[in-house]
Design an enzyme around this catalytic site. Structure first.
Site, mmCIF file in Angstrom:
data_model
loop_
_atom_site.group_PDB
_atom_site.id
_atom_site.type_symbol
_atom_site.label_atom_id
_atom_site.label_comp_id
_atom_site.label_asym_id
_atom_site.label_seq_id
_atom_site.Cartn_x
_atom_site.Cartn_y
_atom_site.Cartn_z
ATOM 1 C CD GLU A 198 -3.044 -1.256 2.313
ATOM 2 O OE1 GLU A 198 -2.764 -0.546 3.214
ATOM 3 O OE2 GLU A 198 -3.850 -2.066 2.203
ATOM 4 C CD GLU A 274 -4.572 -5.809 3.510
ATOM 5 O OE1 GLU A 274 -3.412 -5.968 3.170
ATOM 6 O OE2 GLU A 274 -5.128 -5.072 4.291
#
Length: 643
Positions: A198, A274
Site C-alpha cells: 500500500e 487484500e
C-alpha cells in the site's frame, strides 16, 4: 415455509426429484427441480463456448502486522486445532493461499514483526513466527500457495532516509535473501513476492528484483504489483513493455468488487490481494461471502485474500477481531471458529487453484450473484450468494445501496455438464440465531429426470454450494476451554535455554523488537533476558513511536503493580520505562496514554501520562547510570471519587 414444504412434497409424488433437508440436525431449506414453473429468468451454466479465467485460490494474510502474534503461544492441542480449521483441506476454511509479512522491524497495524536482517551484516532466518506458520500450513496442505510482502524495512536499507528505494539493488538483495532463506532453512518455496504494501512502487526496482530472482535460479517466483490501487501500476504496464513483462499479477486492495479498464486491458491475472478487514461477525461473514463471488463477477478477480488470517492479537488493538477466526487467549486456550471460516469453505472446499470459472456467471435478477467453476475433468461447483446490503457491509470501501429479495432461480446445465446426475448441496443462512445455519450439508439434488435444470427458492443472506464433489466436510473438535481474562498475577524470568520463538510469550511489540537474549557476561539472575535489539529507526509503514514499547496483559486493569528488572545499555542518552493502563497500540501507538515511569542514564527520572512524554506528573534526580541492573516498581491505584 410450511406451505412451501407441502408443495415440495406434492412434487415428489409426481416424481419430480426434490432435495429438501428433512433429517434431524439439517436446515429445512427447500429445493425443487424445474417441474415447477418458477418466475424469473433461467441462468444457463455452459462450457460450450469455452471457459472464463483461471481460478487462483482464496487465502488470507498473516501480518501487516503481528496479527498472528498470540497464536504461537497457544498450548496443544488447541494450537493445532486452530491451524486445522484454517488450513486442513476439507475441514474448515481450507485456504488455498497464505500471504505473510516479510518482517521489517516497523509498526504495521497491530505490532512490529522482526526482520531477518536487523542490520547489514546480520542474517537470522528463525526470528518471528511467519516461518513456523508457513511450515504448519504446508504440513496440512502441501499445495498451498505462499506469498511474501514487505510492509516496513529495516532502517539500514534507507541510508538515513525513510525510503526503501535509495539503493534499488540493495533492497532487491534484501528481499531475495528472505526467499532464499525460506528455502535453505525451512524448505519453503515462496510462490509470489510483492513490492511494498500500500505504498509507492518503483518500476526500476521491480525490474531489478526480477533480474535478481532469475540470477538466483528463482524464475518460478512470480511478482505481484503493486498491492495498492489498480490505476497507476496498470497504466504504467501498458506504457512500459519491460515492466509489463516482469509483473505477473496485478494486485489491488479493497477494490469494492471492481477492477478498472487498464487493468483488464493488460490481460494479466487480477487479484484482490487484500480484502475483508471486517469484524468477524455475521455481517463480516456476509461481506466475505459477497466479495468472494462478486470480485469475479464484477471485476474478473481470480483470487481474493483476506486480512487477516486469524485475530490473534489483543482485541483492543486496531481492527480487533478482524480475522477469519479469533484466537486471542493463549493463556486460557479459548478460541472461536467464526462464521467467515464456513463462508470460506463454500468456495475453498469445492475448488482448487487451476480450476476455471465458467463464462456464464453473473448477478441474480432480485439481488445476489452466482459463479460456477470446473476442473475441466467433468466436475462442477456452483456458488450462489444472496447477501443483503445491511448484512454484508465491509469495512471499506463504501457500499452503494442495492436490494435483495426472495426469488426463485432456475439454473440450466448445458454443454459437458448436461449429463451430471447429482449435485451435493451445502447451505449457510446468516442472521437471527433461530434461522442461522453454517455450512450445513443438505440432501443432494438428483438431476437424471430434469434435463439438467433445477430451481431454488432463495432468500436474503444465504449461501448455497452445489457441486459434483463429495469430499466436503464440516470439521469439528470438542469445544475449547472457556474464555478467561489474562492472569491477574503474571511473571516471566525469560529463563529459556533454546527458545523456539525469538519473542517471549504474550508480549506484543508495538515499536522496536524485543527478543530473547542470553547475557553471557552475567551468569546470575540476569543471564536470561528480554532485549530490545534495534539500534536505528526502521523505514516505516505507519507512525512508529519515538520510544520502543512492548505491551502485555489486560486492557481493563486499573489497580495494579508492575515490577521489572531493567538495564540501560546506552550511556548518557539511554533510558527505560515501565507503564500501566496503556490505552492504545498498533498504528495509534504514538498517541498512547497511561502511567509511564522512566529512568534515564543521565541520573533523572520522570513519571508521565503519555508515551511521548509531554504530560509530566513528576520528575527529579536519581542515582542511575547505564550498564547496571535496577528494579523498577510502579503501583497504580484508582482514586476514589469524592462525595
Amino acid at each position: 415455509m410450511a406451505e412451501w414444504l407441502l408443495s415440495a412434497s406434492r412434487q415428489r409424488r409426481v416424481k419430480a426429484m426434490t432435495a429438501a433437508a428433512g433429517s434431524a440436525g439439517r436446515a429445512a431449506v427447500p429445493f425443487l427441480l424445474c417441474a415447477l414453473l418458477a418466475p424469473g429468468g433461467a441462468y444457463v451454466l455452459d462450457d460450450s463456448d469455452g471457459l472464463g479465467r483461471e481460478f487462483d485460490g482464496i487465502g488470507a494474510v498473516s501480518g501487516g502486522g503481528a496479527t498472528s502474534r498470540l497464536l504461537v503461544n497457544y498450548p496443544e492441542p488447541y494450537r493445532s486445532q486452530i491451524l486445522d480449521y484454517l488450513f486442513k483441506p476439507n475441514f474448515g476454511a481450507s485456504l488455498h493461499i497464505l500471504k505473510v509479512e516479510i518482517g521489517g522491524d516497523g509498526q504495521t497495524t497491530d505490532g512490529t514483526e522482526p526482520s531477518h536482517m536487523h542490520y547489514a551484516l546480520d542474517e537470522n532466518y528463525f526470528r518471528g513466527y511467519e516461518w513456523w506458520l508457513m511450515k504448519e500450513a504446508k504440513k496440512r496442505n502441501p499445495n498451498i500457495t505462499l506469498i511474501g510482502l514487505p510492509w516496513s524495512f529495516p532502517g539500514w536499507l534507507g541510508k538515513g532516509f525513510d525510503w526503501p528505494y535509495v539503493n534499488l539493488q540493495l533492497t532487491a538483495y534484501y528481499v531475495v535473501t528472505w526467499i532464499v532463506g525460506a528455502k535453505r532453512y525451512h524448505d519453503l518455496d515462496i510462490d509470489y513476492i510483492g513490492i511494498w504494501n500500500e505504498r509507492s512502487y518503483n518500476a526500476n526496482y521491480i525490474k531489478i528484483l526480477r533480474k535478481m530472482l532469475n540470477s538466483q535460479g528463482l524464475q518460478r517466483v512470480k511478482i505481484i504489483a503493486s498491492d495498492n490501487l489498480w490505476e497507476s501500476i496498470s497504466a504504467a504496464m501498458l506504457l512500459d513493455a519491460e515492466l509489463f513483462k516482469v509483473v505477473d499479477v496485478i494486485g489491488a486492495h479493497y477494490p469494492g468488487t471492481h477492477s478498472v479498464k487498464d487493468a483488464r486491458l493488460t490481460g494479466k491475472k487480477l487479484w484482490s490481494s487484500e480484502d475483508f478487514s471486517t469484524l468477524n461477525s455475521d455481517t463480516g461473514a456476509g461481506c466475505w461471502g459477497r466479495i468472494l463471488n462478486q470480485n469475479y463477477v464484477n471485476g474478473y478477480m481470480t483470487s481474493t485474500i483476506a486480512w487477516n488470517l486469524v485475530a490473534s492479537y489483543y482485541e483492543q488493538l486496531p481492527y480487533g477481531r478482524c480475522g477469519l477466526m479469533t484466537a486471542q487467549e493463549p493463556w486460557s486456550g479459548h478460541y472461536v471458529v467464526e462464521s467467515p471460516v464456513w463462508v470460506s469453505a463454500h468456495t475453498t472446499q469445492f475448488t482448487q487453484p487451476g480450476w476455471y470459472y465458467l463464462k456464464t456467471v453473473g448477478h441474480l435478477e432480485k439481488g445476489g450473484s452466482y459463479v460456477a467453476l470446473t476442473d475441466g475433468l467433468g466436475n462442477l461447483t456452483i456458488i450462489i450468494e444472496t447477501m443483503s446490503h445491511k448484512h454484508s457491509k465491509c469495512i471499506r470501501p463504501f457500499l452503494p445501496y442495492f436490494n435483495v429479495s426472495q426469488q426463485f432461480a432456475t439454473f440450466v446445465l448445458k454443454g459437458s455438464f448436461s449429463e451430471i446426475p447429482e449435485l451435493q448441496v451445502w447451505y449457510t443462512k446468516l442472521g437471527k440465531t433461530s434461522e442461522r445455519f453454517l455450512f450445513k450439508q443438505l440432501d443432494s439434488l438428483w438431476l437424471l429426470d430434469s434435463n439438467g435444470s433445477f430451481t431454488l427458492k432463495l432468500q436474503e443472506d444465504e449461501l448455497f454450494t452445489l457441486t459434483t464433489l463429495t469430499t466436503g466436510r464440516k470439521g469439528s473438535y470438542l469445544p475449547p476451554p472457556k474464555s478467561q481474562r489474562f492472569p491477574s498475577t503474571y511473571k516471566d524470568d525469560f529463563n529459556v535455554d533454546y527458545p523456539f520463538f525469538s519473542e517471549a510469550p504474550n508480549f506484543a511489540d508495538q515499536t522496536g523488537v524485543f527478543e530473547y537474549f542470553t547475557n553471557m557476561e552475567d551468569p546470575g539472575e540476569h543471564h536470561f533476558t528480554l532485549r530490545q535489539v534495534l539500534n536505528q529507526r526502521p523505514i516505516t509503514w505507519a507512525a512508529d513511536a519515538s520510544n520502543t514499547i512492548s505491551i502485555i496483559g489486560d486492557y481493563n486493569w486499573t489497580n495494579l503493580t508492575i515490577k521489572c528488572d531493567v538495564y540501560i545499555e546506552t550511556p548518557d542518552t539511554g533510558g527505560v520505562f515501565i507503564a500501566g493502563r496503556v490505552n492504545k497500540g498498533g498504528i495509534l501507538i504514538r498517541s498512547a496514554r497511561g502511567i509511564f515511569f522512566w529512568i534515564f542514564a543521565n541520573g533523572s527520572y520522570r513519571v508521565t501520562g503519555d508515551l511521548a512524554g509531554w504530560i509530566i506528573y513528576a520528575l527529579g534526580r536519581v542515582e542511575v547510570t547505564a550498564k547496571t541492573w535496577y528494579t523498577l516498581t510502579l503501583t497504580i491505584k484508582m482514586r476514589k471519587p469524592r462525595h
